[in-house]
Design a protein around this motif. Structure first.
Motif, PDB file in Angstrom:
ATOM      1  N   ARG A  23       0.843  -1.209   0.000  1.00 18.56           N
ATOM      2  CA  ARG A  23       0.000   0.000   0.000  1.00 18.56           C
ATOM      3  C   ARG A  23       0.875   1.255   0.000  1.00 18.56           C
ATOM      4  N   PHE A  24       1.943   1.219   0.818  1.00 16.55           N
ATOM      5  CA  PHE A  24       2.876   2.335   0.865  1.00 16.55           C
ATOM      6  C   PHE A  24       3.512   2.552  -0.511  1.00 16.55           C
ATOM      7  N   CYS A  25       3.937   1.466  -1.151  1.00 14.74           N
ATOM      8  CA  CYS A  25       4.570   1.555  -2.473  1.00 14.74           C
ATOM      9  C   CYS A  25       3.585   2.026  -3.530  1.00 14.74           C
ATOM     10  N   GLU A  26       2.358   1.542  -3.437  1.00 12.80           N
ATOM     11  CA  GLU A  26       1.342   1.938  -4.405  1.00 12.80           C
ATOM     12  C   GLU A  26       1.093   3.444  -4.346  1.00 12.80           C
ATOM     13  N   GLU A  27       0.979   3.978  -3.149  1.00 11.18           N
ATOM     14  CA  GLU A  27       0.716   5.406  -2.999  1.00 11.18           C
ATOM     15  C   GLU A  27       1.944   6.260  -3.288  1.00 11.18           C
ATOM     16  N   GLY A  28       3.120   5.758  -2.945  1.00 14.84           N
ATOM     17  CA  GLY A  28       4.320   6.558  -3.108  1.00 14.84           C
ATOM     18  C   GLY A  28       5.004   6.434  -4.443  1.00 14.84           C
ATOM     19  N   TYR A  29       4.988   5.223  -5.013  1.00 15.18           N
ATOM     20  CA  TYR A  29       5.777   4.991  -6.218  1.00 15.18           C
ATOM     21  C   TYR A  29       4.992   4.310  -7.331  1.00 15.18           C
ATOM     22  N   GLY A  30       3.730   4.043  -7.109  1.00 12.12           N
ATOM     23  CA  GLY A  30       2.951   3.247  -8.056  1.00 12.12           C
ATOM     24  C   GLY A  30       2.545   3.972  -9.310  1.00 12.12           C
TER      25      GLY A  30
ATOM     26  N   ARG B  60      -2.400 -10.051  14.317  1.00 15.48           N
ATOM     27  CA  ARG B  60      -0.960  -9.834  14.103  1.00 15.48           C
ATOM     28  C   ARG B  60      -0.707  -9.226  12.728  1.00 15.48           C
ATOM     29  N   ALA B  61      -1.366  -9.774  11.736  1.00 21.03           N
ATOM     30  CA  ALA B  61      -1.168  -9.295  10.363  1.00 21.03           C
ATOM     31  C   ALA B  61      -1.638  -7.854  10.213  1.00 21.03           C
ATOM     32  N   ILE B  62      -2.770  -7.517  10.803  1.00 23.48           N
ATOM     33  CA  ILE B  62      -3.294  -6.152  10.704  1.00 23.48           C
ATOM     34  C   ILE B  62      -2.366  -5.169  11.395  1.00 23.48           C
ATOM     35  N   GLY B  63      -1.850  -5.545  12.556  1.00 28.13           N
ATOM     36  CA  GLY B  63      -0.897  -4.675  13.249  1.00 28.13           C
ATOM     37  C   GLY B  63       0.370  -4.460  12.441  1.00 28.13           C
ATOM     38  N   ALA B  64       0.893  -5.540  11.862  1.00 29.68           N
ATOM     39  CA  ALA B  64       2.102  -5.439  11.033  1.00 29.68           C
ATOM     40  C   ALA B  64       1.831  -4.623   9.782  1.00 29.68           C
ATOM     41  N   ARG B  65       0.642  -4.786   9.215  1.00 29.55           N
ATOM     42  CA  ARG B  65       0.262  -4.017   8.024  1.00 29.55           C
ATOM     43  C   ARG B  65       0.269  -2.521   8.316  1.00 29.55           C
ATOM     44  N   ASP B  66      -0.352  -2.156   9.423  1.00 30.18           N
ATOM     45  CA  ASP B  66      -0.442  -0.739   9.772  1.00 30.18           C
ATOM     46  C   ASP B  66       0.934  -0.141  10.078  1.00 30.18           C
ATOM     47  N   ARG B  67       1.780  -0.907  10.796  1.00 28.65           N
ATOM     48  CA  ARG B  67       3.140  -0.415  11.105  1.00 28.65           C
ATOM     49  C   ARG B  67       3.958  -0.240   9.829  1.00 28.65           C
ATOM     50  N   ALA B  68       3.858  -1.190   8.912  1.00 29.41           N
ATOM     51  CA  ALA B  68       4.620  -1.103   7.659  1.00 29.41           C
ATOM     52  C   ALA B  68       4.157   0.070   6.819  1.00 29.41           C
ATOM     53  N   TYR B  69       2.858   0.270   6.745  1.00 31.54           N
ATOM     54  CA  TYR B  69       2.316   1.360   5.933  1.00 31.54           C
ATOM     55  C   TYR B  69       2.688   2.720   6.529  1.00 31.54           C
ATOM     56  N   GLU B  70       2.514   2.873   7.813  1.00 35.03           N
ATOM     57  CA  GLU B  70       2.793   4.164   8.448  1.00 35.03           C
ATOM     58  C   GLU B  70       4.282   4.483   8.483  1.00 35.03           C
ATOM     59  N   GLY B  71       5.113   3.460   8.672  1.00 37.10           N
ATOM     60  CA  GLY B  71       6.548   3.694   8.774  1.00 37.10           C
ATOM     61  C   GLY B  71       7.301   3.625   7.460  1.00 37.10           C
ATOM     62  N   GLY B  72       6.683   3.037   6.438  1.00 33.51           N
ATOM     63  CA  GLY B  72       7.367   2.897   5.161  1.00 33.51           C
ATOM     64  C   GLY B  72       8.508   1.899   5.202  1.00 33.51           C
TER      65      GLY B  72
ATOM     66  N   LEU C  27      10.646  -6.030  -3.951  1.00 34.06           N
ATOM     67  CA  LEU C  27       9.689  -6.763  -3.131  1.00 34.06           C
ATOM     68  C   LEU C  27       8.530  -7.263  -3.982  1.00 34.06           C
ATOM     69  N   LEU C  28       8.065  -6.457  -4.889  1.00 35.04           N
ATOM     70  CA  LEU C  28       6.976  -6.839  -5.774  1.00 35.04           C
ATOM     71  C   LEU C  28       7.398  -7.992  -6.685  1.00 35.04           C
ATOM     72  N   LYS C  29       8.580  -7.903  -7.265  1.00 41.40           N
ATOM     73  CA  LYS C  29       9.069  -8.968  -8.143  1.00 41.40           C
ATOM     74  C   LYS C  29       9.218 -10.277  -7.387  1.00 41.40           C
TER      75      LYS C  29
ATOM     76  N   PHE D  71       9.512  -2.484   5.397  1.00 39.60           N
ATOM     77  CA  PHE D  71       9.110  -3.884   5.309  1.00 39.60           C
ATOM     78  C   PHE D  71      10.127  -4.690   6.086  1.00 39.60           C
ATOM     79  N   LEU D  72       9.749  -5.133   7.270  1.00 44.38           N
ATOM     80  CA  LEU D  72      10.591  -5.944   8.149  1.00 44.38           C
ATOM     81  C   LEU D  72      11.987  -5.346   8.318  1.00 44.38           C
ATOM     82  N   GLY D  73      12.030  -4.054   8.582  1.00 45.68           N
ATOM     83  CA  GLY D  73      13.287  -3.378   8.853  1.00 45.68           C
ATOM     84  C   GLY D  73      13.926  -2.697   7.657  1.00 45.68           C
ATOM     85  N   ASN D  74      13.473  -2.993   6.455  1.00 47.24           N
ATOM     86  CA  ASN D  74      14.032  -2.368   5.248  1.00 47.24           C
ATOM     87  C   ASN D  74      13.197  -1.162   4.852  1.00 47.24           C
ATOM     88  N   LYS D  75      13.851  -0.029   4.665  1.00 48.16           N
ATOM     89  CA  LYS D  75      13.171   1.183   4.227  1.00 48.16           C
ATOM     90  C   LYS D  75      12.668   0.989   2.803  1.00 48.16           C
ATOM     91  N   LEU D  76      11.413   1.314   2.571  1.00 48.34           N
ATOM     92  CA  LEU D  76      10.821   1.141   1.244  1.00 48.34           C
ATOM     93  C   LEU D  76      11.037   2.389   0.394  1.00 48.34           C
TER      94      LEU D  76
END
Length: 118
Positions: A46-53, A80-92, A107-109, A94-99
């Motif tokens: 979602r972050f990638c779609e809005e920022g770079y899509g 767990r998934a919803i919490g991780a989703r929200d943290r990834a989207y808000e922080g930009g 990641l998409l590929k 993915f598991l510690g890697n800046k998007l």
């Protein structure tokens, strides 16, 4: 047959500590599970779609495929998934890697490749 870690709670705690030391941004309660990974991927897409899509719909399709998988999880794993989703989207992240643009495309590929491997 129960795993050896279930019989040895100290070993399980030590294993979680080692995982947390390998990734200092994680606490013991945030050890990465499949639900966490799926949620983080969904938020990252979602972050990638809005920022770079731009007109790129592949991010949306990847996110929707992931939502279908998350929907089949148990209620605990969904949380767990919803919490991780929200943290990834808000922080930009993915598991510690800046998007950034490059990380989003990689990641998409990777997700599209794994879709055909299984």
């Amino acid at each position: 047959m129960p795993s050896t870690l279930c019989k040895r709670p100290i070993a399980a705690a030590l294993g979680a500590a080692v995982i947390c030391l390998a990734n200092p941004s994680l606490t013991a309660a945030q050890v990465i599970t499949d639900a966490t990974r799926l949620g983080a991927f969904s938020g990252g897409m979602r972050f990638c779609e809005e920022g770079y899509g731009g007109d790129e719909r592949r991010y949306r399709f990847a996110r929707l495929r992931t939502a279908g998988v998350i929907d089949k999880l148990s209620s605990r794993d969904k949380l767990r998934a919803i919490g991780a989703r929200d943290r990834a989207y808000e922080g930009g992240h993915f598991l510690g890697n800046k998007l950034d643009s490059r990380e989003c495309k990689a990641l998409l590929k990777m997700s599209e490749w794994k879709m055909f491997v299984n």
